[in-house]
Design an enzyme around this catalytic site. Structure first.
Site, PDB file in Angstrom:
ATOM      1  N   ARG A 129      19.727  85.869  27.252  1.00 42.10           N
ATOM      2  CA  ARG A 129      20.011  84.885  28.306  1.00 42.10           C
ATOM      3  C   ARG A 129      18.741  84.205  28.803  1.00 42.10           C
ATOM      4  O   ARG A 129      17.684  84.820  28.873  1.00 42.10           O
ATOM      5  CB  ARG A 129      20.780  85.572  29.445  1.00 42.10           C
ATOM      6  N   ASP A 326      32.881  82.364  37.022  1.00 39.44           N
ATOM      7  CA  ASP A 326      33.132  83.610  36.292  1.00 39.44           C
ATOM      8  C   ASP A 326      34.606  83.773  35.912  1.00 39.44           C
ATOM      9  O   ASP A 326      34.964  84.728  35.224  1.00 39.44           O
ATOM     10  CB  ASP A 326      32.704  84.818  37.138  1.00 39.44           C
ATOM     11  N   LYS A 353      26.447  82.734  29.766  1.00 37.06           N
ATOM     12  CA  LYS A 353      26.835  83.911  30.553  1.00 37.06           C
ATOM     13  C   LYS A 353      26.627  85.171  29.686  1.00 37.06           C
ATOM     14  O   LYS A 353      25.878  85.135  28.719  1.00 37.06           O
ATOM     15  CB  LYS A 353      28.272  83.764  31.035  1.00 37.06           C
TER      16      LYS A 353
HETATM   17  C1  S3P Z   1      26.065  85.224  40.622  1.00 34.15           C
HETATM   18  C2  S3P Z   1      25.941  83.907  40.275  1.00 34.15           C
HETATM   19  C3  S3P Z   1      26.586  83.313  39.075  1.00 34.15           C
HETATM   20  C4  S3P Z   1      27.650  84.224  38.495  1.00 34.15           C
HETATM   21  C5  S3P Z   1      27.214  85.655  38.440  1.00 34.15           C
HETATM   22  C6  S3P Z   1      26.861  86.164  39.837  1.00 34.15           C
HETATM   23  C7  S3P Z   1      25.394  85.699  41.839  1.00 34.15           C
HETATM   24  O1  S3P Z   1      25.594  83.097  38.090  1.00 34.15           O
HETATM   25  O2  S3P Z   1      28.018  83.800  37.208  1.00 34.15           O
HETATM   26  O3  S3P Z   1      28.219  86.477  37.897  1.00 34.15           O
HETATM   27  O4  S3P Z   1      25.700  86.823  42.306  1.00 34.15           O
HETATM   28  O5  S3P Z   1      24.531  84.979  42.361  1.00 34.15           O
HETATM   29  P1  S3P Z   1      24.753  81.717  38.012  1.00 34.15           P
HETATM   30  O6  S3P Z   1      23.885  81.636  39.187  1.00 34.15           O
HETATM   31  O7  S3P Z   1      23.958  81.852  36.726  1.00 34.15           O
HETATM   32  O8  S3P Z   1      25.788  80.641  37.940  1.00 34.15           O
END
Ligand code: S3P
Length: 451
Positions: A129, A326, A353
């Site tokens: 990632r 998500d 993701k």
């Molecule tokens: C999250 C932000 C999201 C989400 C992840 C949890 C967080 O990711 O997909 O499961 O707790 O801040 P991104 O910031 O990469 O969109």
């Protein structure tokens, strides 16, 4: 941790209606933040309802490795004695983040403004990632990085104290990047500002305020501007973590698509930055009633009663993406049962993701007999108008170390002619260890298989 766990194939055959009342585990985003903020506060915090999944345990381990006292006292109840902002210690071992992007990116923010060196490692999924989205702003604040090619894990960083405050406009809609910069700002003299053109989940903002940080949020023509005053002092808190709407999403869709179902999900976080799936499912005709709306720890919460309903295809509004980022995998499953073709575009972020969720769900639904076409930024899914899916027969869906692909396809199997089999459902433990037990309690038929 998940990268060393043996593969556990899971098969789900169609059952009768899903019926019952359940609770979902504590919200993952809030659980991570509870441990981090309590670990930085002065005094002893108590957290109840903490999600005890592998991702959150990785955060707990890292906070311990950097000097916080983190102890589990009962089911979901944790006590944390913080080090005070600026007090993180140099970890003596590499921080193993397992599968967890949130742990990695937020903790990188914390380390950035401490004069310590930390190495982050993770499983095969996390190691693919992109981390440039956080190394870039954190470098501007003074941190330095050595990374695997492509700014990926394993990664070693050296924080700087005092760090340099920045004004940063998010180039991608990401609560993780926003939070990483704000957390670095906690121990940085002066004011660190983040502008988000598109609003993302705001748990960091709400909770940092709750812990006593000076943080303001202002709407500007460029977007929401969040300003945090550094060298903050956080005070210990009692935190009650509400149920995770992302975990609830699997039951919202399962109850909507399995004929005759009637399920009540208790204590679900209803923060507006998190409930795009509820909006999308209602647009499709789902029956979701919000009962007992209340406030838990500064967050809106409700019980959700979901009954089976005939779903109709929609064009998923792209502006819902941040509030359901998500939940696309499970929305795609709902679409597979709807009448007509659902089109979801504008969701590029799904490609980075825990897996490439666009490709993963196209392949998984295709294997289960659904007609899907893949776009660069989403999917079009031909719905079956309530008919069961054909199922995967002897083939197995690849979950690709992605908990949400495994759980989404488990739900797909709950209304299918032949069973749906997933090659490895062990990743479910990252966010929802009780998923299979809850499925059984509602009347579904999941079954662990031999390898
Ligand atoms: C999250 C932000 C999201 C989400 C992840 C949890 C967080 O990711 O997909 O499961 O707790 O801040 P991104 O910031 O990469 O969109």
């Amino acid at each position: 941790m998940s990268h060393s766990a043996p593969a556990r194939p899971l098969s789900i055959a169609a059952s009768g209606p899903l019926v019952g009342t359940l609770t979902v585990p504590g919200d993952k985003s809030i659980s991570h933040r509870s441990l981090m903020f309590a670990g930085l506060a002065v005094g002893e915090s108590r957290i109840s309802g903490l999600l005890e999944g592998e991702d959150v345990l990785a955060t707990a381990g890292a906070m311990r490795a950097m000097g916080a006292q983190v102890e589990r006292t009962a089911d979901g109840v944790w006590q944390v004695h913080g080090v005070g902002v600026g007090g993180l210690l140099q970890p003596q071992v590499a921080l193993d983040m397992g599968n967890s992007g949130t742990s990695t990116r937020l903790l990188m923010g914390l380390v950035a403004s401490h004069a310590i060196t930390a190495t982050f490692i993770g499983d095969a999924s996390l190691s693919k990632r992109p981390m440039a989205r956080v190394t870039e702003p954190l470098s501007r604040m003074g941190a330095s990085f050595t990374t695997a090619p492509g700014e990926r894990l394993p990664l070693t960083m050296r924080g700087l104290c005092p760090a340099v405050p920045i004004d940063y406009t998010l180039p991608v809609a990401s609560a993780q990047v926003k939070s990483a910069v704000l957390l670095a700002g906690l121990n940085t003299p002066g004011i660190t500002r983040v502008i988000e053109p598109v609003p993302t989940r705001d748990h960091s903002e709400r909770m940092l305020r709750g812990f006593g940080a000076q943080l303001t949020v202002e709407e500007t023509p460029q977007g929401r501007m969040i300003a945090i005053t550094g060298e903050a002092e956080l005070r210990a808190q009692n935190i009650e973590v509400p149920g995770d709407p992302s975990s609830a999403g699997f039951w919202m869709v399962a109850a909507s698509v399995v004929p005759g179902s009637d399920v009540t999900i208790r204590n679900v976080l209803m923060n507006p930055t998190r409930i795009g799936l509820v909006t999308a499912l209602r647009m499709m005709g789902a029956s979701i009633d919000e009962l007992a709306q209340r406030d838990v720890g500064g967050e809106p919460v409700a019980d959700l009663r979901v009954r089976h309903a005939a779903l109709t295809a929609i064009e998923v509004p792209p502006d819902l993406a941040p509030s359901m980022i998500d939940e696309y995998p499970i929305l795609f499953v709902a679409a597979a049962f709807a009448r007509g073709t659902t089109v979801a575009r504008g969701a590029h972020e799904l490609r980075v993701k825990e897996s490439d969720r666009i490709a993963a769900m196209a392949a998984a639904l295709g294997l289960a007999g659904v007609r899907v076409s893949e776009h660069e930024d989403g999917l079009s899914i031909e719905g079956r108008d309530g008919d069961p899916l054909p199922g995967t027969r002897d083939a197995r869906v690849a979950s690709l170390l992605d908990h949400r692909i495994a759980m989404s396809m488990a739900v797909a199997g709950m209304h299918a002619r032949a069973a749906v089999t997933i090659d490895d459902a062990a990743p479910i433990a990252t966010s929802y260890p009780a998923f299979v037990d809850t499925a059984r309690a509602l009347g579904a038929l999941p079954q662990w298989m031999n390898r």
